[in-house]
Design an enzyme around this catalytic site. Structure first.
Site, PDB file in Angstrom:
ATOM      1  N   GLU A  92      43.645   6.310   2.706  1.00  0.00           N
ATOM      2  CA  GLU A  92      42.631   6.714   1.729  1.00  0.00           C
ATOM      3  C   GLU A  92      42.266   5.583   0.781  1.00  0.00           C
ATOM      4  O   GLU A  92      43.103   4.752   0.444  1.00  0.00           O
ATOM      5  CB  GLU A  92      43.187   7.844   0.860  1.00  0.00           C
ATOM      6  CG  GLU A  92      43.533   9.073   1.630  1.00  0.00           C
ATOM      7  CD  GLU A  92      44.277  10.106   0.793  1.00  0.00           C
ATOM      8  OE1 GLU A  92      44.868  11.001   1.380  1.00  0.00           O
ATOM      9  OE2 GLU A  92      44.278   9.986  -0.449  1.00  0.00           O
ATOM     10  N   CYS A 105      40.367   2.037  -5.516  1.00  0.00           N
ATOM     11  CA  CYS A 105      41.810   2.232  -5.362  1.00  0.00           C
ATOM     12  C   CYS A 105      42.107   2.147  -3.862  1.00  0.00           C
ATOM     13  O   CYS A 105      41.535   2.905  -3.082  1.00  0.00           O
ATOM     14  CB  CYS A 105      42.178   3.606  -5.919  1.00  0.00           C
ATOM     15  SG  CYS A 105      43.899   4.039  -5.635  1.00  0.00           S
ATOM     16  N   CYS A 112      54.475   6.153   3.370  1.00  0.00           N
ATOM     17  CA  CYS A 112      55.316   5.432   2.417  1.00  0.00           C
ATOM     18  C   CYS A 112      56.760   5.871   2.621  1.00  0.00           C
ATOM     19  O   CYS A 112      57.024   7.021   2.965  1.00  0.00           O
ATOM     20  CB  CYS A 112      54.870   5.778   0.989  1.00  0.00           C
ATOM     21  SG  CYS A 112      55.793   4.904  -0.291  1.00  0.00           S
ATOM     22  N   CYS A 116      59.343   9.228  -3.423  1.00  0.00           N
ATOM     23  CA  CYS A 116      59.199   9.842  -4.756  1.00  0.00           C
ATOM     24  C   CYS A 116      58.902  11.337  -4.573  1.00  0.00           C
ATOM     25  O   CYS A 116      58.048  11.722  -3.779  1.00  0.00           O
ATOM     26  CB  CYS A 116      58.089   9.164  -5.553  1.00  0.00           C
ATOM     27  SG  CYS A 116      58.407   7.425  -5.841  1.00  0.00           S
ATOM     28  N   CYS A 119      55.200  13.014  -4.953  1.00  0.00           N
ATOM     29  CA  CYS A 119      54.070  12.293  -4.372  1.00  0.00           C
ATOM     30  C   CYS A 119      53.757  12.774  -2.957  1.00  0.00           C
ATOM     31  O   CYS A 119      54.664  12.998  -2.151  1.00  0.00           O
ATOM     32  CB  CYS A 119      54.399  10.796  -4.365  1.00  0.00           C
ATOM     33  SG  CYS A 119      53.093   9.775  -3.672  1.00  0.00           S
ATOM     34  N   GLY A 159      51.190   4.103  -0.145  1.00  0.00           N
ATOM     35  CA  GLY A 159      52.079   2.991   0.170  1.00  0.00           C
ATOM     36  C   GLY A 159      52.641   2.296  -1.050  1.00  0.00           C
ATOM     37  O   GLY A 159      52.170   2.492  -2.170  1.00  0.00           O
ATOM     38  N   GLU A 160      53.672   1.503  -0.811  1.00  0.00           N
ATOM     39  CA  GLU A 160      54.303   0.716  -1.870  1.00  0.00           C
ATOM     40  C   GLU A 160      53.960  -0.757  -1.595  1.00  0.00           C
ATOM     41  O   GLU A 160      54.506  -1.353  -0.652  1.00  0.00           O
ATOM     42  CB  GLU A 160      55.821   0.967  -1.867  1.00  0.00           C
ATOM     43  CG  GLU A 160      56.648  -0.016  -2.667  1.00  0.00           C
ATOM     44  CD  GLU A 160      56.168  -0.221  -4.097  1.00  0.00           C
ATOM     45  OE1 GLU A 160      55.862   0.760  -4.791  1.00  0.00           O
ATOM     46  OE2 GLU A 160      56.095  -1.392  -4.523  1.00  0.00           O
ATOM     47  N   SER A 191      50.395  -1.648  -8.436  1.00  0.00           N
ATOM     48  CA  SER A 191      51.343  -0.659  -8.930  1.00  0.00           C
ATOM     49  C   SER A 191      52.583  -0.600  -8.044  1.00  0.00           C
ATOM     50  O   SER A 191      52.480  -0.537  -6.824  1.00  0.00           O
ATOM     51  CB  SER A 191      50.647   0.712  -8.953  1.00  0.00           C
ATOM     52  OG  SER A 191      51.520   1.693  -9.445  1.00  0.00           O
ATOM     53  N   SER A 214      55.754   2.004 -12.155  1.00  0.00           N
ATOM     54  CA  SER A 214      55.907   3.461 -12.207  1.00  0.00           C
ATOM     55  C   SER A 214      57.299   3.791 -12.712  1.00  0.00           C
ATOM     56  O   SER A 214      58.281   3.599 -12.009  1.00  0.00           O
ATOM     57  CB  SER A 214      55.724   4.050 -10.801  1.00  0.00           C
ATOM     58  OG  SER A 214      54.437   3.731 -10.339  1.00  0.00           O
ATOM     59  N   LEU A 215      57.372   4.281 -13.949  1.00  0.00           N
ATOM     60  CA  LEU A 215      58.679   4.536 -14.559  1.00  0.00           C
ATOM     61  C   LEU A 215      59.043   6.016 -14.453  1.00  0.00           C
ATOM     62  O   LEU A 215      60.064   6.371 -13.885  1.00  0.00           O
ATOM     63  CB  LEU A 215      58.638   4.061 -16.012  1.00  0.00           C
ATOM     64  CG  LEU A 215      59.968   3.815 -16.684  1.00  0.00           C
ATOM     65  CD1 LEU A 215      60.819   2.821 -15.922  1.00  0.00           C
ATOM     66  CD2 LEU A 215      59.749   3.325 -18.122  1.00  0.00           C
ATOM     67  N   HIS A 216      58.208   6.866 -15.026  1.00  0.00           N
ATOM     68  CA  HIS A 216      58.312   8.320 -14.871  1.00  0.00           C
ATOM     69  C   HIS A 216      59.584   8.969 -15.420  1.00  0.00           C
ATOM     70  O   HIS A 216      59.792  10.175 -15.207  1.00  0.00           O
ATOM     71  CB  HIS A 216      58.154   8.745 -13.400  1.00  0.00           C
ATOM     72  CG  HIS A 216      56.914   8.231 -12.724  1.00  0.00           C
ATOM     73  ND1 HIS A 216      55.698   8.140 -13.349  1.00  0.00           N
ATOM     74  CD2 HIS A 216      56.703   7.768 -11.457  1.00  0.00           C
ATOM     75  CE1 HIS A 216      54.796   7.664 -12.504  1.00  0.00           C
ATOM     76  NE2 HIS A 216      55.383   7.409 -11.357  1.00  0.00           N
ATOM     77  N   ASN A 294      48.999  15.512 -10.504  1.00  0.00           N
ATOM     78  CA  ASN A 294      48.136  16.222  -9.562  1.00  0.00           C
ATOM     79  C   ASN A 294      49.089  17.042  -8.719  1.00  0.00           C
ATOM     80  O   ASN A 294      49.876  16.478  -7.949  1.00  0.00           O
ATOM     81  CB  ASN A 294      47.423  15.228  -8.633  1.00  0.00           C
ATOM     82  CG  ASN A 294      46.181  14.662  -9.269  1.00  0.00           C
ATOM     83  OD1 ASN A 294      45.342  15.398  -9.775  1.00  0.00           O
ATOM     84  ND2 ASN A 294      46.074  13.355  -9.244  1.00  0.00           N
ATOM     85  N   CYS A 337      46.755  10.631  -4.453  1.00  0.00           N
ATOM     86  CA  CYS A 337      47.027   9.792  -3.281  1.00  0.00           C
ATOM     87  C   CYS A 337      47.697  10.588  -2.187  1.00  0.00           C
ATOM     88  O   CYS A 337      48.663  11.284  -2.428  1.00  0.00           O
ATOM     89  CB  CYS A 337      47.972   8.646  -3.604  1.00  0.00           C
ATOM     90  SG  CYS A 337      47.877   8.073  -5.251  1.00  0.00           S
TER      91      CYS A 337
HETATM   92  N1  SAH Z   1      53.841   2.912  -4.657  1.00  0.00           N
HETATM   93  C1  SAH Z   1      53.138   2.566  -5.870  1.00  0.00           C
HETATM   94  C2  SAH Z   1      51.735   3.143  -5.903  1.00  0.00           C
HETATM   95  C3  SAH Z   1      51.761   4.632  -5.952  1.00  0.00           C
HETATM   96  S1  SAH Z   1      50.384   5.570  -6.529  1.00  0.00           S
HETATM   97  C4  SAH Z   1      53.925   3.044  -7.069  1.00  0.00           C
HETATM   98  O1  SAH Z   1      54.888   3.764  -6.892  1.00  0.00           O
HETATM   99  O2  SAH Z   1      53.588   2.643  -8.181  1.00  0.00           O
HETATM  100  C5  SAH Z   1      50.107   5.170  -8.178  1.00  0.00           C
HETATM  101  C6  SAH Z   1      50.774   6.054  -9.222  1.00  0.00           C
HETATM  102  O3  SAH Z   1      50.545   7.453  -9.057  1.00  0.00           O
HETATM  103  C7  SAH Z   1      52.276   5.874  -9.260  1.00  0.00           C
HETATM  104  O4  SAH Z   1      52.683   5.737 -10.591  1.00  0.00           O
HETATM  105  C8  SAH Z   1      52.772   7.169  -8.674  1.00  0.00           C
HETATM  106  O5  SAH Z   1      54.088   7.438  -9.064  1.00  0.00           O
HETATM  107  C9  SAH Z   1      51.767   8.156  -9.220  1.00  0.00           C
HETATM  108  N2  SAH Z   1      51.681   9.421  -8.480  1.00  0.00           N
HETATM  109  C10 SAH Z   1      52.033   9.678  -7.215  1.00  0.00           C
HETATM  110  N3  SAH Z   1      51.809  10.967  -6.895  1.00  0.00           N
HETATM  111  C11 SAH Z   1      51.289  11.545  -8.002  1.00  0.00           C
HETATM  112  C12 SAH Z   1      50.846  12.858  -8.296  1.00  0.00           C
HETATM  113  N4  SAH Z   1      50.886  13.842  -7.407  1.00  0.00           N
HETATM  114  N5  SAH Z   1      50.349  13.086  -9.535  1.00  0.00           N
HETATM  115  C13 SAH Z   1      50.286  12.099 -10.455  1.00  0.00           C
HETATM  116  N6  SAH Z   1      50.692  10.845 -10.232  1.00  0.00           N
HETATM  117  C14 SAH Z   1      51.195  10.554  -9.012  1.00  0.00           C
END
Ligand code: SAH
Length: 354
Positions: A92, A105, A112, A116, A119, A159-160, A191, A214-216, A294, A337
């Site tokens: 995508e 994007c 991937c 996570c 995701c 993907g990462e 990212s 991406s810390l979260h 999302n 994504c």
């Molecule tokens: N692999 C990379 C890019 C991922 S997508 C990474 O981990 O950073 C970009 C961002 O969207 C990341 O911070 C990821 O954690 C976040 N993300 C993934 N799924 C999501 C979702 N369902 N809702 C909100 N953010 C999401």
């Protein structure tokens, strides 16, 4: 039969060498790439002799993707593309219109393997890495299809990127090349979920991309639960790499933080996050990018309310950290994504097709 050449992943000098080795004059390279950068196939290259069009078709892999599906948001014009790659796999890309320009994007892998928990991209694991030309190809084809000029790129699709390091670096250098897209790395955000050794490597590449991490989570306990990569590279190590990246490049880093209701969105967590970031990063400028989840059907997590997000921002501000809530574009298309890809995979499964 000899192996097919991925000509679109070659730098101009390399592509010229390939042509010369195949009995063609060097100047053909410019002609061929002016067509490729417009998204044209070998047999559409009108100023090339038919014999050369045929030779390219026989010896080169044609890696520009095709549009398999496209959704356009009625709300803000965001376009979500499902691109089909040369081997039938799909990824995508999302085209977003901002005041400062059109941003694409892009994806860096088919699927991937980072796992996570919130995701959609990681649901079926990783199928394969994308070639440099396939990352470039997403920009080329989004431009060709939309007529827009992509001025900014974010590597936040499927993907990462740092798990496909060599190809991503080559892609960034190709995209920046004046004879390809002339896209400055300063206009690219990359990212990562936090592959520490590759962050150190990236700092030495002299590619001034903006790094998003991406810390979260504010603690290893929570991060371990939602991001398996944290078992390998815990928060302290990750922040250490971020600090080193900033010291080496002078580039600010932004931290992505997806709010998951009841998991990481309390005010105490915001406070703890502020402390952890300060402790790990010292005086480095810090920006936190909050994302409201999302929701993904196959996952259990829920989106936090708007008030919760606002309280989180206010608490961070009190400890001196700026945070902004990411604007949600394309809310009416499958913009998270991996959601469009996983939906399409599923519907083909349901129909028993391949
Ligand atoms: N692999 C990379 C890019 C991922 S997508 C990474 O981990 O950073 C970009 C961002 O969207 C990341 O911070 C990821 O954690 C976040 N993300 C993934 N799924 C999501 C979702 N369902 N809702 C909100 N953010 C999401």
């Amino acid at each position: 039969m000899s192996e097919l050449i991925d000509i679109l992943s070659l730098f101009p000098e390399e592509a010229q060498r390939f042509l010369v080795e195949n009995g063609e004059p060097k100047f053909r390279e410019k002609q061929i790439f002016s067509w490729l950068m417009k998204g044209k196939s070998f047999d559409e290259m009108k100023n090339l002799p038919l014999a050369l069009q045929k030779k390219l078709g026989e010896r080169c892999l044609f890696t520009l993707p095709s549009v398999a599906e496209k959704q356009v948001s009625k709300m803000d014009g965001t376009v979500k593309y499902l691109f089909r790659l040369f081997d039938g796999a799909c990824v995508e890309s999302v085209l977003m219109h901002y005041s400062y320009g059109d941003t694409l994007c892009i994806s860096s892998q088919v699927g991937c393997r980072m796992g996570c928990k919130f995701c959609a991209s990681t649901l079926g694991g990783k199928e394969r890495d994308l070639l440099p030309s396939e990352m470039l190809g997403q920009i080329v084809m989004a431009q060709a299809d939309s007529g827009c000029h992509v001025s900014h790129v974010v590597m936040m699709g499927i993907g990462e990127p740092l798990d496909n390091y060599e190809n991503v670096i080559r892609f960034l250098k190709l995209a920046a090349h004046p004879e390809r897209l002339g896209l400055s790395p300063r206009r690219v955000s990359l990212s990562t979920c936090g592959i520490v050794p590759r962050i150190h490597d990236l700092a030495k590449e002299e590619l001034p991309v903006t790094l998003s991490v991406s810390l979260h989570a504010s603690s290893n306990q929570t991060r371990n639960q939602i991001m398996p990569i944290n078992h390998k590279y815990p928060i302290e190590e990750l922040l250490g790499a971020c600090k080193a990246y900033f010291e080496e490049t002078g580039r600010r880093i932004s931290f992505e933080y997806t709010l998951l209701s009841g998991v990481n969105d309390s005010q105490e967590t915001a406070q703890e996050l502020g402390q952890v970031l300060r402790r790990g990063l010292g005086k480095m400028p810090i920006h936190v990018n909050l994302i409201r989840l999302n929701e993904v059907k196959e996952r259990d997590f829920q989106r936090s309310g708007a008030e919760r997000a606002k309280a989180f921002i206010d608490t961070l501000a009190k400890v001196g950290i700026t945070a902004t809530l990411r604007r949600r574009l394309g809310a009416d298309v499958d913009a998270a994504c991996g959601q469009l890809r996983s939906k399409t995979l599923k519907s083909t499964d349901d129909h028993g097709e391949t």
